[in-house]
Design an enzyme around this catalytic site. Structure first.
Site, PDB file in Angstrom:
ATOM      1  N   PRO A 114      -4.308  -1.694  -6.851  1.00 43.58           N
ATOM      2  CA  PRO A 114      -3.552  -2.136  -5.667  1.00 43.58           C
ATOM      3  C   PRO A 114      -3.393  -1.017  -4.645  1.00 43.58           C
ATOM      4  O   PRO A 114      -2.283  -0.538  -4.373  1.00 43.58           O
ATOM      5  CB  PRO A 114      -2.212  -2.566  -6.265  1.00 43.58           C
ATOM      6  CG  PRO A 114      -2.039  -1.643  -7.440  1.00 43.58           C
ATOM      7  CD  PRO A 114      -3.423  -1.437  -8.001  1.00 43.58           C
ATOM      8  N   LYS A 115      -4.503  -0.616  -4.052  1.00 48.13           N
ATOM      9  CA  LYS A 115      -4.515   0.556  -3.186  1.00 48.13           C
ATOM     10  C   LYS A 115      -4.341   0.201  -1.715  1.00 48.13           C
ATOM     11  O   LYS A 115      -4.887  -0.796  -1.242  1.00 48.13           O
ATOM     12  CB  LYS A 115      -5.830   1.328  -3.361  1.00 48.13           C
ATOM     13  CG  LYS A 115      -6.041   1.873  -4.760  1.00 48.13           C
ATOM     14  CD  LYS A 115      -7.284   2.732  -4.831  1.00 48.13           C
ATOM     15  CE  LYS A 115      -7.471   3.324  -6.217  1.00 48.13           C
ATOM     16  NZ  LYS A 115      -8.581   4.295  -6.271  1.00 48.13           N
ATOM     17  N   LYS A 116      -3.581   1.047  -1.026  1.00 47.52           N
ATOM     18  CA  LYS A 116      -3.482   0.967   0.420  1.00 47.52           C
ATOM     19  C   LYS A 116      -3.367   2.386   0.959  1.00 47.52           C
ATOM     20  O   LYS A 116      -3.173   3.346   0.204  1.00 47.52           O
ATOM     21  CB  LYS A 116      -2.313   0.084   0.865  1.00 47.52           C
ATOM     22  CG  LYS A 116      -0.943   0.588   0.466  1.00 47.52           C
ATOM     23  CD  LYS A 116       0.157  -0.417   0.795  1.00 47.52           C
ATOM     24  CE  LYS A 116       0.300  -0.711   2.271  1.00 47.52           C
ATOM     25  NZ  LYS A 116       1.468  -1.578   2.578  1.00 47.52           N
TER      26      LYS A 116
END
Length: 245
Positions: A114-116
């Protein structure tokens, strides 16, 4: 381009892919981890079924990765929540903030990380190991730990990093309806612990609408670790498909 050539492509743009095919080998990957107790009601709001929250504990991590095959040099920070799935204890990876687009794109597309975008840092300030996370120009987390105050058992460090990790893979279709909605599991198995330490630690989280780490408040710091490793990430496997259950 021939059809068989297109079938070998992993991602776009076709003439300059956003990332290269893995697996990715990490050399001198360094962790600063603060484990803390939080409000169980806050966890219930963000942990999806069929995962179960047993202990109201969260790990805040800053990971410095100076040498990654295919991806280069970058840093991540995020939160992982203690959970159980069908009798197996592990962690739910809630969010990761990363300062590298190839790492963001590959993590989201190949896996379910869940990368941002964010601006994490891991530095040594005099006698203190310091991990910070900024979102835009604003500070959202500051972690401090005494630098190498005491050795940490390598097996304990390995167990901490090699627990099962669960994540959500969510992708919409072109009609806006879910096309992929899955719970996946991954686990690090290929790892060498090159050094591990513990010491006194503190963690501050600051409220932000788009980086809501402080929604899981720090009630009590339980443990801290500083670990130096070489490792290869494991593959992700689907354990629950929400569209068929």
């Amino acid at each position: 381009m021939r059809m068989q050539d297109l079938a070998q492509k992993l991602t776009t743009p076709l003439d300059a892919p956003a990332f290269l095919r893995g697996p990715y080998r990490f050399t001198d990957r360094t962790y600063l981890t603060i484990t803390y107790r939080t409000d169980p009601r806050a966890l219930e709001r963000v942990v999806p079924p069929p995962l179960k929250v047993l202990d109201p504990t969260v790990r805040f991590e800053v990971m410095r990765m100076p040498d990654v095959t295919g991806l280069g040099d970058y840093t991540e920070a995020g939160q992982a929540i203690s959970v159980e799935y069908e009798g197996e204890r592990g962690e739910f990876n809630l969010a990761m903030y990363v300062d590298s687009f190839p790492a963001i794109a590959s993590g989201r597309e190949i896996g379910a990380f869940p990368k941002k975008l964010g601006s994490p840092r891991l530095i040594v300030d005099s006698d203190t190991l310091v991990g910070t996370l900024d979102y835009g120009s604003l500070r959202v987390a500051t972690a401090t730990m005494g630098y190498k105050h005491a050795p940490l058992d390598a097996d304990q460090a390995r167990d901490e990093l090699c627990s099962a990790t669960f994540m959500l893979k969510l992708l919409p279709g072109y009609d806006g309806e879910p096309r992929i909605s899955e719970l996946v599991r991954t686990q690090i198995k290929d790892i060498t612990v090159k050094g591990a330490w513990t010491g006194p630690a503190r963690l501050q989280l600051f409220h932000h609408a788009l980086a809501p780490l402080a929604d899981l408040p720090v009630l009590d710091v339980l443990a801290a670790s500083h670990v130096l490793t070489d490792l290869t990430l494991g593959p992700a496997d689907v354990v629950h498909d929400y569209l068929t259950h």
